[in-house]
Scaffold this active site. Structure first.
Site, PDB file in Angstrom:
ATOM      1  N   PRO A   2      12.258   8.059  -4.595  1.00 41.46           N
ATOM      2  CA  PRO A   2      11.743   9.422  -4.713  1.00 41.46           C
ATOM      3  C   PRO A   2      11.858  10.166  -3.382  1.00 41.46           C
ATOM      4  CG  PRO A   2      10.101   7.747  -5.296  1.00 41.46           C
ATOM      5  CD  PRO A   2      11.217   7.064  -4.600  1.00 41.46           C
ATOM      6  N   GLU A   3      12.644  11.192  -3.390  1.00 43.97           N
ATOM      7  CA  GLU A   3      12.709  12.088  -2.236  1.00 43.97           C
ATOM      8  C   GLU A   3      11.802  13.270  -2.524  1.00 43.97           C
ATOM      9  OE1 GLU A   3      14.590  11.785   0.580  1.00 43.97           O
ATOM     10  OE2 GLU A   3      15.668   9.956   0.063  1.00 43.97           O
TER      11      GLU A   3
END
Length: 270
Positions: A2-3
């Site tokens: 997850p960015e």
DNA sequence: AAATTCTCCTGAAGGC
DNA sequence: TGCCTTCAGGAGAATT
């Protein structure tokens, strides 16, 4: 992994399902995340109401009564809305809502974390020293240029330092440097003001695009309903060592900066 | 003060 | 087919 856009997308995805709702119960299956999940969490939160959610860098905040639950998804964390309580491998924490929905944290690598921050504290050390949000007006080329002044640290490391700008990871650092035409190992003090302007602009543009598309870059990202991200950003350099640059055709190179991989086009980036 | 290295963890990918 | 090794990475902590 997850960015920032994924975290934003997750937040938007779960908010309608949990905001304004009462917490029935908290179940901790595995307290050993990056930091231990507070033992008193179930007792503290049962019966309370989730008032709102927001994001700071890659951190999510669930505001509950006088405090907030601080969540980080690490490398492999996901948050899902479920109706079935059956838990499996790597499911670490459930928040059961009064209406029966379940918010579940799943994280194979356990680099994520969960903290309770009582409002009596003044924030939390994990977010108190974060730099400006990359999408805010405080993050500008001028700011970057000023920060980089006199520092020989590589520009990519500067971008990935949360105290300088919040929530930019390896992938976005690589991609934005490509767009701005700057080599990742360029010393910060050598990056010109004009380049900093381009860099800040690239950061905003790429993040906005990813968020607007419902967010994702990455291989294994799934949204809060468990569906794979329907959008995949064309990564231009990240993970493309020895492949051709889509802009000029030269071969993309890989280098090691600290413990991280960097990718760049030797022709397009100086 | 600034910069580098270490650390946690598991799954994917590569080698034989 | 299967086992072993290597690598990947967010970001704070520890070290230089």
């Amino acid at each position: 992994m997850p960015e920032l856009p994924e975290v934003e997308t997750v937040m938007r995805g779960i908010t309608p399902h949990i905001a304004g709702k009462r917490i029935e119960k908290i179940i901790v299956y595995q307290p050993r995340l990056r930091w231990p999940v507070p033992e008193e969490l179930p007792r503290l939160l049962a019966g309370q109401t989730i008032d709102s959610l927001d994001r700071r860098g890659k951190y999510l905040r669930l505001h509950i009564g006088k405090g907030f639950l601080l969540l980080h998804l690490g490398m492999s964390g996901t948050l899902r809305i479920l109706t079935n309580i059956a838990a499996g491998l790597h499911d670490h924490l459930d928040i059961l809502m009064a209406d029966g929905l379940i918010l579940r944290l799943h994280d194979p690598r356990r680099f994520g974390s969960v903290h309770w921050v009582a409002q009596t504290h003044s924030g939390h050390p994990l977010i108190n020293h974060l730099g400006p949000e990359p999408l805010s007006k405080d993050f500008t080329g001028e700011y970057l240029h000023q920060i980089g002044r006199g520092r020989k640290l590589a520009i990519k490391n500067l971008l990935m330092d949360g105290r300088i700008v919040a929530g930019l990871g390896n992938i976005y650092a690589n991609e934005t440097l490509f767009i701005a035409g700057i080599r990742p190992n360029r010393a910060a003090f050598q990056v010109t003001r004009a380049q900093c302007d381009r860099l800040a602009q690239a950061v905003k543009q790429v993040l906005k695009k990813a968020i607007s598309k419902g967010g994702t870059t990455l291989r294994d990202f799934t949204n809060s309903e468990g569906k794979p991200g329907y959008f995949r950003i064309e990564l231009q350099v990240y993970g493309r060592a020895s492949q051709e640059c889509g802009r000029c055709g030269n071969v993309i190179r890989k280098l090691r900066q600290g413990q991280r991989s960097s990718f760049f086009c030797p022709h397009c980036q100086k």
